[in-house]
Motif scaffolding. Structure first.
Motif, mmCIF file in Angstrom:
data_model
loop_
_atom_site.group_PDB
_atom_site.id
_atom_site.type_symbol
_atom_site.label_atom_id
_atom_site.label_comp_id
_atom_site.label_asym_id
_atom_site.label_seq_id
_atom_site.Cartn_x
_atom_site.Cartn_y
_atom_site.Cartn_z
ATOM 1 N N VAL A 175 -3.070 -2.452 -2.815
ATOM 2 C CA VAL A 175 -3.602 -1.313 -2.065
ATOM 3 C C VAL A 175 -3.905 -1.713 -0.614
ATOM 4 O O VAL A 175 -3.934 -0.878 0.283
ATOM 5 C CB VAL A 175 -4.853 -0.743 -2.769
ATOM 6 C CG1 VAL A 175 -6.001 -1.756 -2.762
ATOM 7 C CG2 VAL A 175 -5.316 0.552 -2.146
ATOM 8 N N LEU A 207 -4.547 2.664 -5.567
ATOM 9 C CA LEU A 207 -3.291 3.059 -4.931
ATOM 10 C C LEU A 207 -2.536 4.066 -5.802
ATOM 11 O O LEU A 207 -1.921 4.999 -5.301
ATOM 12 C CB LEU A 207 -2.417 1.831 -4.672
ATOM 13 C CG LEU A 207 -1.165 2.071 -3.821
ATOM 14 C CD1 LEU A 207 -1.539 2.434 -2.396
ATOM 15 C CD2 LEU A 207 -0.265 0.853 -3.820
ATOM 16 N N SER A 238 0.793 -1.230 0.000
ATOM 17 C CA SER A 238 0.000 0.000 0.000
ATOM 18 C C SER A 238 0.832 1.291 0.000
ATOM 19 O O SER A 238 1.874 1.368 -0.640
ATOM 20 C CB SER A 238 -0.934 -0.041 1.202
ATOM 21 O OG SER A 238 -1.946 0.913 1.060
#
Lengths: 320, 315
Positions: free
Chosen positions: A224, B176, A202
């Motif tokens: 993520v 992300l 992440s």
């Protein structure tokens, strides 16, 4: 003593038997077991090949977290000369989850920065399992900016479960430190190349991997959120990590298809932990390659290309 | 008063106007439990009139109260690839999207607008926590980039209201990647010498805090807002101890040097005008000259679905 992952258990049995036979033979010289042991070796080799032929995303997570997988320190010791660690964020502390310093790669001076997880209980605790606090990111920012001033390329080696979720880390601005580290990556007028060598966890990973070129080892992962974390939120059950790992598309192969990473570095059969030296050498060749592709580019170009790369990212999905 | 508003008024209402009135005339404050009349509450920008607790407000309602006369133009956001990972947990991602769109009447979790506040032209963007937790995916990234590009193009400051649980898991690694993408957007503003003000609202957590929401020239938070990287539950599980009172709330962050100011929503507009005009080296705003948002402008300035296209007015 090799550490076997759960899906490697059948392999552990065969290799264990072969080892037992050989141990017996060492005690009793009249026994001739070599033929039998060789057959077991052959069986083990076939099984290993089968197991690693098509690793599921969850198994890749396990391999990426393998305790014997080579870590940042192993790469630095093997690939670089004159490594001179530089410590501290000049504000609060030196974070041992992040190591970095000046070094030479093929005689060329560079700045190398990476997450270090440690390799036994004591060193794992000392390195906080590779989970950086704000000081780690602020040290990295300091080193990146120093490299930028002196025109040295920066190499980052990413291997972290994520940034550390702790009270002090939050109080000292974990989010701000990560945001600034990503910002520092984007501002550098020198080449920045990154390799995800294990876990790309992440924000803690992206803070180092906002690079001109990003490579991933074949069985490393970049996500993520951890599969366990995702499973507990979306499935309300942390045990659904296999499904979550599948859905998150966190493998090097999927990320390459999505255009998030630039290249995949093949691992030796059975994963990096079975042949660390070979793996490290492959990473070394890739680093040299990626850096030489950026040679001769001026500051403005390096910054503009890096920005463009991220602005354009995700314009196509997996289906494309 | 409590007894009257909690019991008698709803009762009377239910007897006399069971048919005519929608059920949501009264809202219970999450914090003090007072029953608040919806019109009073929305006139006070969803801040409890009894205890000052800040409840969620949609980007559209916020902008109606923020911009002069409640007038703003939406800035178009480039449409990203839908469901890039073909993500599926217990539900399919496109089904979750449809449900969120139906529940909120909005297309996605961020709204970008331009207009004037106190006669100062700005671009503003606000995240919608009611839309899948305000989560940051490709669309939110595109929205922030579009906002920054518009601000640079028109040489206007950008004011960003954050509210999100973090990255949108259903977009995996691409969510992300919005951390570096939005950081590029912030850099565009800084290079153009334009002010970037972040207003952190409840809650702002995870990858959102660790990128654009922490990179403002001025960082303001609404009172009581939860602002963090890792949430309190995660930390409690990790360190196995109770966290202090008010941990990760706006006031706590202010004390720890992570924010410039904590400002109530009802004073936010004036404060933004004051700060922006100084950063832009403009003369002070003349308070009497400012058309404060009348209760009337809280009604839709334009019929829903018929919002003026970007640049259609106020330029």
């Amino acid at each position: 003593m090799t550490h076997y992952l759960d899906f490697e258990r059948p392999l552990a049995e065969i290799e264990g038997k072969a080892e037992e036979l050989r141990a017996m033979a060492r005690q009793n010289e009249e026994m001739d077991i070599e033929e039998e042991a060789a057959a077991l070796d052959k069986k083990a080799a076939t099984l290993l090949k089968d197991l690693y032929k098509d690793l599921t995303p969850w198994r890749k997570c396990q391999v990426a977290r393998h305790p014997e997988r080579p870590h940042c320190r192993d790469y630095i010791n093997a690939l670089f000369t004159e490594f001179t660690p530089l410590a501290g964020d000049r504000n609060f502390a030196d974070d041992h989850a992040v190591m970095g310093g000046l070094a030479r790669l093929d005689d060329r001076p560079v700045m190398v920065i990476g997450h270090e997880k440690g390799n036994d209980t004591k060193s794992r605790i000392a390195h906080n399992f590779g989970m950086a606090r704000p000081e780690g990111y602020r040290k990295a920012i300091r080193l990146m900016q120093m490299a930028d001033r002196f025109g040295l390329p920066v190499i980052t080696l990413v291997d972290t479960p994520g940034a550390y979720p702790g009270k002090g880390a939050e109080e000292r601005g974990q989010s701000e430190a990560i945001a600034r580290s990503t910002e520092a990556c984007l501002q550098m007028g020198v080449p920045l190349v990154s390799v995800i060598i294990g876990e790309g966890g992440s924000g803690g990973a992206v803070a180092f991997a906002t690079a001109n070129k990003v490579a991933m080892l074949q069985h490393s992962v970049y996500s993520v959120i951890s599969p366990e974390g995702c499973a507990s939120i979306l499935w309300k059950d942390a045990e659904k990590m296999r499904e979550a790992a599948e859905a998150l598309r966190l493998t090097a192969q999927d990320l390459h298809k999505l255009g998030v990473i630039d290249r995949i570095i093949d691992e030796p059969l059975g994963g990096a932990h079975r042949a660390p030296e070979d793996t490290i050498a492959r990473v070394g060749r890739t680093l040299t390659d990626m850096l030489s592709a950026l040679d001769g580019k001026d500051r403005a170009t390096l910054i503009a290309e890096r920005r463009r790369k991220f602005l354009d990212m995700g314009s196509k999905g997996l289906a494309a | 008063m409590n007894w009257i508003s909690n019991y008698v008024r709803p009762r009377i209402n239910s007897i006399f106007s069971r048919r005519e009135v929608p059920e949501n005339l009264w809202t219970k404050c999450d914090s003090c439990g007072t029953m608040l009349f919806h019109r009073e509450l929305s006139e006070n920008l969803n801040v409890c009139t009894s205890c000052g607790h800040h409840m969620a407000i949609t980007p559209r309602d916020r902008f109606r109260a923020l911009f002069d006369g409640g007038v703003f133009a939406e800035v178009a956001v480039p449409e990203p690839v839908a469901d890039p990972l073909q993500f599926r947990d217990q539900k399919k991602y496109p089904d979750r999207m449809k449900a969120a769109q139906k529940a909120t009447g909005e297309k996605e979790a961020m709204l970008v607008a331009e207009g004037e506040i106190g006669r100062t032209a700005i671009v503003a963007t606000a995240q919608d926590f009611s839309f899948m937790g305000g989560s940051m995916g490709m669309y939110v990234g595109n929205a922030i980039i579009a906002a920054a590009e518009r601000a640079v193009e028109r040489k206007r400051p950008l004011v960003l209201f954050s509210a999100a649980g973090g990255a949108r898991m259903q977009e995996g690694i691409l969510s992300l990647m919005q951390m570096p993408r939005t950081t590029v957007a912030v850099q565009m503003l800084k290079e153009a010498g334009l002010p970037y003000i972040v207003v952190l609202t409840n809650p702002t957590t995870g990858g959102v805090t660790a990128s654009y929401a922490m990179l403002g020239d001025v960082q303001i938070a609404e009172p009581g807002a939860l602002i963090c990287f890792a949430g309190p539950r995660v930390i409690e599980q990790t360190i196995r101890e109770k966290l202090p009172e008010g941990f990760q709330r706006a006031e706590y962050l202010l004390d720890h040097g992570m924010l410039d100011r904590v400002t109530p929503r009802t004073k936010m507009r004036d404060e933004l005008i004051t700060i922006l005009r100084m950063l832009l080296r403009e003369p002070p705003a003349v308070k009497g000259d400012l058309p404060a948002p009348e209760p009337a402008v809280l009604e839709p300035a334009t019929p829903p679905g018929d919002t003026p296209e970007d640049g259609a007015d106020k330029t």
